[in-house]
Design a protein around this motif. Structure first.
Motif, PDB file in Angstrom:
ATOM      1  N   VAL A 186      -8.438   9.127   3.764  1.00  0.00           N
ATOM      2  CA  VAL A 186      -8.937   9.102   4.841  1.00  0.00           C
ATOM      3  C   VAL A 186      -7.958  10.318   5.694  1.00  0.00           C
ATOM      4  O   VAL A 186      -7.189  10.603   5.435  1.00  0.00           O
ATOM      5  N   HIS A 241       0.254   4.031   8.660  1.00  0.00           N
ATOM      6  CA  HIS A 241       0.206   5.104   7.582  1.00  0.00           C
ATOM      7  C   HIS A 241      -0.324   6.439   8.381  1.00  0.00           C
ATOM      8  O   HIS A 241       0.643   7.159   8.694  1.00  0.00           O
ATOM      9  N   GLN A 242      -1.317   5.933   8.610  1.00  0.00           N
ATOM     10  CA  GLN A 242      -2.304   7.516   9.398  1.00  0.00           C
ATOM     11  C   GLN A 242      -0.961   7.734  10.453  1.00  0.00           C
ATOM     12  O   GLN A 242      -0.869   8.617  11.444  1.00  0.00           O
ATOM     13  N   ILE A 297      -5.072   6.487   0.108  1.00  0.00           N
ATOM     14  CA  ILE A 297      -4.001   5.710  -0.010  1.00  0.00           C
ATOM     15  C   ILE A 297      -4.309   4.495  -1.395  1.00  0.00           C
ATOM     16  O   ILE A 297      -5.602   4.858  -1.249  1.00  0.00           O
ATOM     17  N   TRP A 311      -4.148   1.499   6.979  1.00  0.00           N
ATOM     18  CA  TRP A 311      -4.016   2.302   6.165  1.00  0.00           C
ATOM     19  C   TRP A 311      -3.467   3.164   7.717  1.00  0.00           C
ATOM     20  O   TRP A 311      -3.456   3.748   7.610  1.00  0.00           O
ATOM     21  N   PRO A 318      -9.726   1.483   1.971  1.00  0.00           N
ATOM     22  CA  PRO A 318      -8.315   1.157   1.923  1.00  0.00           C
ATOM     23  C   PRO A 318      -7.975   0.433   2.505  1.00  0.00           C
ATOM     24  O   PRO A 318      -8.727  -0.428   3.165  1.00  0.00           O
ATOM     25  N   SER A 331       0.886   5.346  -0.063  1.00  0.00           N
ATOM     26  CA  SER A 331      -0.325   6.671   0.577  1.00  0.00           C
ATOM     27  C   SER A 331       0.740   7.908   0.521  1.00  0.00           C
ATOM     28  O   SER A 331       1.805   7.984  -0.004  1.00  0.00           O
ATOM     29  N   ASN A 353       0.350  -1.488   0.026  1.00  0.00           N
ATOM     30  CA  ASN A 353       0.186   0.036  -0.057  1.00  0.00           C
ATOM     31  C   ASN A 353       0.535   0.892   0.058  1.00  0.00           C
ATOM     32  O   ASN A 353       2.414   1.079   0.791  1.00  0.00           O
TER      33      ASN A 353
END
Length: 185
Positions: free
Chosen positions: A56, A74-75, A38, A71, A67, A29, A27
């Motif tokens: 997101v 990434h956040q 993403i 996810w 996503p 983003s 993945n």
């Protein structure tokens, strides 16, 4: 590239051509405004189109699409690493093979490894998609732009997707060379 969706599509396809993303795994983003675009869950990454991408909010709300299961990784990186504007998570075959063989990632033979080693941390195993993985990996990302996720893959971040991709590409090349050397012994 100015368009974050085009940038995501370009780098997703590029990493797939290089063999670093296969099928629906991995993945990417790009941070924009109060959230990030993403790649989606369950889709073959090489075939993605702009309409497939998800958005997101940094608070964790899915505003567009569904996503990737990572996810939250990434956040958390975006929340903890203020300079991060792009994140990539993938499963490089030679990196994972060397890890399986017990290779010490601080012992690369080639001097160019210092470009990666200054940014590389190693996280013990946590289940993929877990809150623990997201928390501990993002903590390591505060001081490292590249983290090996044991028995899983790698995550990198940068100010651009190109910067994040370059770290993974270099690590995989070095791992390939070490693998060849170890097989030749």
């Amino acid at each position: 590239m100015k368009d974050p969706k085009s940038e995501l599509i370009f780098w997703t396809r590029y990493l797939a051509k290089k063999g670093l993303i296969s099928g629906q795994e991995g993945n990417l983003s790009v941070k924009r405004e109060e959230g990030f675009f993403i790649t989606p869950a369950g889709k073959i990454k090489e075939t993605l189109q702009k309409k497939d991408l998800c958005y997101v909010h940094l608070k964790g709300d899915f505003l567009i699409g569904y996503p990737s299961s990572e996810w939250g990784l990434h956040q958390k990186i975006y929340l903890k690493c203020k300079e991060a504007q792009a994140v990539i998570h993938c499963h490089p075959a030679y990196v994972l093979t060397l890890e399986r063989m017990g290779f010490n990632f601080k012992d690369f033979y080639y001097p160019e490894a210092s470009l990666v080693l200054n940014s590389l941390a190693i996280l013990p195993y946590f289940p993929p998609g877990s809150q623990s993985l997201w928390e501990f990996a993002s903590n390591l990302c505060v001081n490292n732009k590249l983290v090996l996720l044991s028995k899983h893959g790698v995550v990198s971040w940068g100010k651009t997707l190109e910067e994040a991709a370059n770290l993974i590409l270099l690590l995989e090349k070095l791992a390939f060379l070490e693998y060849l050397a170890l097989r030749g012994r």
